[in-house]
Design a protein around this motif. Structure first.
Motif, PDB file in Angstrom:
ATOM      1  N   ASN A  75     -50.923  96.988  61.057  1.00  0.00           N
ATOM      2  CA  ASN A  75     -50.452  96.945  62.446  1.00  0.00           C
ATOM      3  C   ASN A  75     -51.273  96.062  63.379  1.00  0.00           C
ATOM      4  O   ASN A  75     -50.718  95.497  64.327  1.00  0.00           O
ATOM      5  N   LEU A 146     -49.632  92.301  72.776  1.00  0.00           N
ATOM      6  CA  LEU A 146     -48.894  92.398  71.517  1.00  0.00           C
ATOM      7  C   LEU A 146     -49.804  92.075  70.340  1.00  0.00           C
ATOM      8  O   LEU A 146     -50.709  91.247  70.435  1.00  0.00           O
ATOM      9  N   ASN A 147     -49.520  92.720  69.200  1.00  0.00           N
ATOM     10  CA  ASN A 147     -50.305  92.462  67.996  1.00  0.00           C
ATOM     11  C   ASN A 147     -49.879  91.149  67.355  1.00  0.00           C
ATOM     12  O   ASN A 147     -49.095  90.387  67.916  1.00  0.00           O
ATOM     13  N   ASP A 149     -47.875  90.329  65.010  1.00  0.00           N
ATOM     14  CA  ASP A 149     -46.463  90.071  64.715  1.00  0.00           C
ATOM     15  C   ASP A 149     -45.535  90.580  65.814  1.00  0.00           C
ATOM     16  O   ASP A 149     -44.328  90.740  65.606  1.00  0.00           O
ATOM     17  N   ASP A 150     -46.091  90.860  67.008  1.00  0.00           N
ATOM     18  CA  ASP A 150     -45.322  91.250  68.191  1.00  0.00           C
ATOM     19  C   ASP A 150     -44.504  92.528  67.984  1.00  0.00           C
ATOM     20  O   ASP A 150     -43.431  92.689  68.579  1.00  0.00           O
ATOM     21  N   THR A 151     -45.010  93.438  67.160  1.00  0.00           N
ATOM     22  CA  THR A 151     -44.288  94.686  66.919  1.00  0.00           C
ATOM     23  C   THR A 151     -44.983  95.890  67.539  1.00  0.00           C
ATOM     24  O   THR A 151     -44.381  96.949  67.679  1.00  0.00           O
ATOM     25  N   GLU A 152     -46.263  95.734  67.896  1.00  0.00           N
ATOM     26  CA  GLU A 152     -47.038  96.844  68.471  1.00  0.00           C
ATOM     27  C   GLU A 152     -47.899  96.300  69.605  1.00  0.00           C
ATOM     28  O   GLU A 152     -48.175  95.101  69.685  1.00  0.00           O
TER      29      GLU A 152
END
Length: 816
Positions: A75, A146-147, A149-152
């Protein structure tokens, strides 16, 4: 041309500079250096955030480390699992961090450098104090980004309810920057923050009343208050960290050095191994055994000593030659406002206070907004309950929930939020009791809103909240200091008696430059004449000495070679030993012509030095003390005027030679005698004064001290031996020509080769020729001659060679 086919022509320098600049910026900001606000590197922050997000907290059961590592890697941290697990493990090691941020079940490594068990075997959770770093993170207290991969979303910094950068320290290496910040005591650090809050203009000395210095998890003793102050001022400084030790008495007049605390980040197993190597190699005398007795009760290294060993001396040696004492260099670099900086104590504390003020401000705004929204809902519910029948009637007449909400908004002037809350109200809430509860809640909300607004409006109120929170942390987690602070760095002096065993040996120095020391047992078991030297070499010095003695070897070219006896090659008596040129280069025509041994170099006295070109001087022993490079190069004790000149004799005078006069003889048969006081004392790198007025092609052959009653003997190049009374030679003044002591011959005249003072009539004299033949003469067999006699022929020069030197024949060394 299509975009996919566009080619840029760039120089390699431009590409390398740009790419390396981006890489460097990345590892400086996003990998190796801690943030000044929460004291964490990105990987540490991500580990704590992921474990907290997963509910893996101190009040919940432990979970597999592998699960936490997987969450972090999947993550937030797109790097190898081993680097994440290593960071996770380090945060749990109570010998690396002052306040562990992770609790771990299973093998998490050791002070011996053992690695932790694989992450599938260990379990972990964040510690209670780590929860203080994450407290209120869900109240918009820090920026979230954002992390990869922009998911978290992940935090750029943690709220950090205590100054973790100082308390747990940091270490790391990036491009062009490195950091080494030692751990500190939590209570002291928070006290300093509280003081700085109350006194924003406080000086460094004021803050150091609270922060005394580093407080390492492994304890120990820190020396060097000046180094600490410099580090807190500039970010750089040097201190000494010493182990905590004490000496225990054992039976049989023995003792034991007990080590209970070692310096920070020293590998205990390697330390014990190093001390045991010193014992095995006998680099220090007196250690009989080294044991690691550490157990669950704590660290303990036992260094058992031999009977009557010098415990303090051995400990000083170990401090200097092992990691029982190390130097720690502060290099306090942290990311401050997105830039790496060298930071001092006050800068770190100011940045932390600024961060906490920002966190409290953002948390208060969050709480205020939430309270105001709830206040609005509560007001709507109270209003609805006051017109409950009309509200119910309206809801029952509505077609659905949305229609009911719209009707309440239009008919009773409720807001949409209030209408939603009324529609969602459960029937059991429609009681008088609930109205009372809502009114109480409204009063509480009003009180809280006023408090929040006051905090946001008044900086003093904000600081008051910060002070209360810091005091609460201090009360809960404060613990005693482990590391002792000492103002001065102690100078370590190692006594020679500790390093070198007091052992009797036989030392030999040969004419050709070989030297060795042999055990008394080896000498006693051998024939003294079977000394291992080449057939044409012979000893010029053989004595029984102690390994703690000192040897001074004077060469004929004015060079002094120093050797402690224990550093001379240990060889059996039948072996040759080492040649001095193996360590110190000598000229082809250079040889050792005088050797003296001393118990200590702090002896009084002088050396009397004479050269063949007519110079003489006295030099104090203290001027000939060896320098640090004595092992590789010789020291000059006599500065020769010409390359062809050489020293003919060096005589040690332990005290003023009362009644003694100096006697010199020249090759052409002239002798000069004068008072020793006429020779001044000069330094080592000097030539001296004129000793004798030499004629053309003449040279001084030797110098000796004589009394009025002394007898002297000389040998000529033709092999003639002559014995005469010193009183035959008048006492005159220095630098004169002298008087003739040989009868002049027209054909093949005699020239003096060497002379000496006879100590006892019974001592035989050894004459050495250029064929390395040794001819013995007993002076008692020859009468005293007058000044004009040429003596008696004793050496057959045709068979034995031309005499080159003479000396009192050395006696065989008899060892009791």
């Amino acid at each position: 041309m299509a975009d996919t086919q566009r080619i840029q022509e760039l120089t390699l320098e431009e590409v390398m500079s740009d790419r390396f600049g981006r890489y460097s910026k990345s590892i400086i900001q996003e990998r190796a250096l801690p943030d000044i606000r929460d004291g964490l590197k990105p990987v540490q922050r991500r580990i704590l955030f992921a474990m907290n997000q997963d509910g893996n907290t101190y009040d919940k059961p432990f979970r597999k480390s592998a699960k936490s590592v997987g969450n972090v890697m999947g993550n937030f941290h797109p790097h190898g699992d081993s680097s994440i697990y290593e960071a996770l493990t380090r945060m749990s090691q109570d010998w690396k961090v002052r306040e562990p941020l992770v609790e771990m079940h299973g093998n998490n490594g050791s002070m011996d450098g053992d690695p932790a068990a694989a992450m599938r075997y260990t379990e972990a959770r964040i510690s209670k104090i780590a929860g203080e770093l994450l407290k209120d993170i869900d109240k918009n207290t820090v920026d979230m980004v954002l992390n990869f991969d922009d998911t978290e979303y992940e935090p750029t910094v943690l709220p950090a309810k205590f100054p973790n950068l100082l308390i747990n320290g940091a270490t790391g290496i990036s491009a062009g920057y490195a950091t080494d910040i030692p751990p500190h005591n939590l209570g002291e650090t928070i006290d300093a923050v509280l003081y700085l809050l109350a006194h924003p203009n406080a000086e460094l000395d004021d803050l150091m009343q609270f922060v005394k210095g580093p407080d390492f998890p492994t304890g120990g003793i820190v020396q060097g208050l000046d180094g600490i102050k410099k580090a807190y001022e500039t970010g750089r400084g040097r201190i000494v960290v010493r182990s905590r030790t004490h000496v225990e008495d054992l039976r049989g007049n023995k003792s034991l050095i007990r080590v209970t605390e070692i310096p920070y980040e020293v590998n205990k197993a390697q330390l014990v191994k190093r001390i045991d190597e010193i014992r095995l190699l006998k680099k220090v005398e007196g250690i009989s055994e080294v044991r690691d007795e550490s157990d669950r009760e704590g660290l303990s290294i036992a260094i058992e000593l031999k009977r009557e060993a010098d415990a303090e001396g051995i400990l000083n040696y170990l401090y200097k030659n092992t990691d029982l004492q190390v130097t720690y260099n502060f290099n306090m670099v942290a990311i401050n406002h997105r830039r790496p900086e060298h930071v001092g104590l006050k800068t770190i504390l100011e940045a932390y206070i600024e961060h906490q003020q920002d966190v409290i401000t953002r948390r208060t705004r969050f709480d205020l907004d939430k309270a105001q929204k709830r206040q609005h809902i509560v007001a709507g519910l109270i209003k609805a309950l006051s017109i409950l029948d009309e509200v119910i009637k309206t809801i029952r007449a509505s077609q659905n929930r949305k229609d009911a909400r719209d009707n309440l908004v239009s008919e009773y002037a409720f807001s949409e939020a209030q209408a939603d809350a009324i529609v969602a109200l459960q029937l059991y809430r429609l009681t008088n009791t609930d109205v009372t509860a809502l009114e109480a809640e409204a009063a509480e909300l009003d009180k809280n809103i006023q408090a929040y607004q006051l905090i946001l409006a008044d900086n003093k109120e904000l600081n008051k909240v910060l002070r209360q929170e810091l005091k609460a942390i201090n009360k809960t987690y404060r613990n005693d200091r482990r590391t002792e602070i000492q103002a001065e760095i102690e100078t370590i002096k190692i006594a020679k008696e500790v390093v070198v065993a007091d052992e009797d040996v036989v030392v030999l120095v040969s004419h050709d430059g070989y030297l060795k020391r042999s055990a008394v047992r080896s000498y006693s078991a051998s024939d003294p004449e079977d000394n291992g030297l080449k057939e044409d070499d012979y000893p010029i010095f053989t004595e029984r000495l102690s390994t703690r003695d000192h040897l001074l070897m004077f060469t004929n070219k004015g060079n002094l070679i120093y050797r402690p006896v224990h550093e001379i090659t240990d060889a059996r008596w039948k072996e040759t030993g080492e040649h001095i040129s193996q360590t110190i280069g000598l000229a082809d025509d250079e040889m050792i012509m005088a050797t003296y041994a001393f118990k200590t170099l702090q002896v009084p006295g002088e050396f009397l030095i004479a050269t063949d070109d007519g110079y003489v001087k006295r030099t104090s022993v203290k001027d000939l003390h060896p320098g640090r490079t004595y092992k590789k190069r010789a020291m000059v004790y006599e500065k020769l005027k010409t390359a062809s000149a050489s020293v003919v004799n060096v005589i040690y005078l332990p005290k003023p030679a009362i009644g003694s006069t100096v006697l010199l003889m020249s090759k052409q048969g002239l002798a000069l005698r004068y008072d020793l006081a006429e020779i001044p004392v000069n330094g080592a790198r000097t030539t001296g004064v004129k000793s004798m007025n030499l004629g053309e092609d003449d040279a001084v052959v030797d110098l000796h001290l004589v009394q009025e009653s002394s007898e002297v003997a000389l040998i000529t190049q033709r092999g003639a031996f002559k014995k005469m009374a010193a009183s035959e030679l008048p006492i005159t003044s220095r630098a004169r020509k002298g008087v003739l002591i040989l009868h002049a011959l027209k054909s093949n005249p005699h020239t003096v080769v060497d002379f000496l003072t006879l100590s006892a009539a019974t001592d035989p004299i050894e004459i050495v020729t250029d064929h390395r033949r040794h001819h013995d003469v007993l002076p008692a067999d020859y009468p005293l001659s007058n000044r004009y006699s040429n003596g008696t022929f004793v050496v057959d020069t045709d068979a034995e060679g031309t005499p080159v030197t003479m000396r009192i024949k050395p006696k065989t060394l008899i060892l009791s």
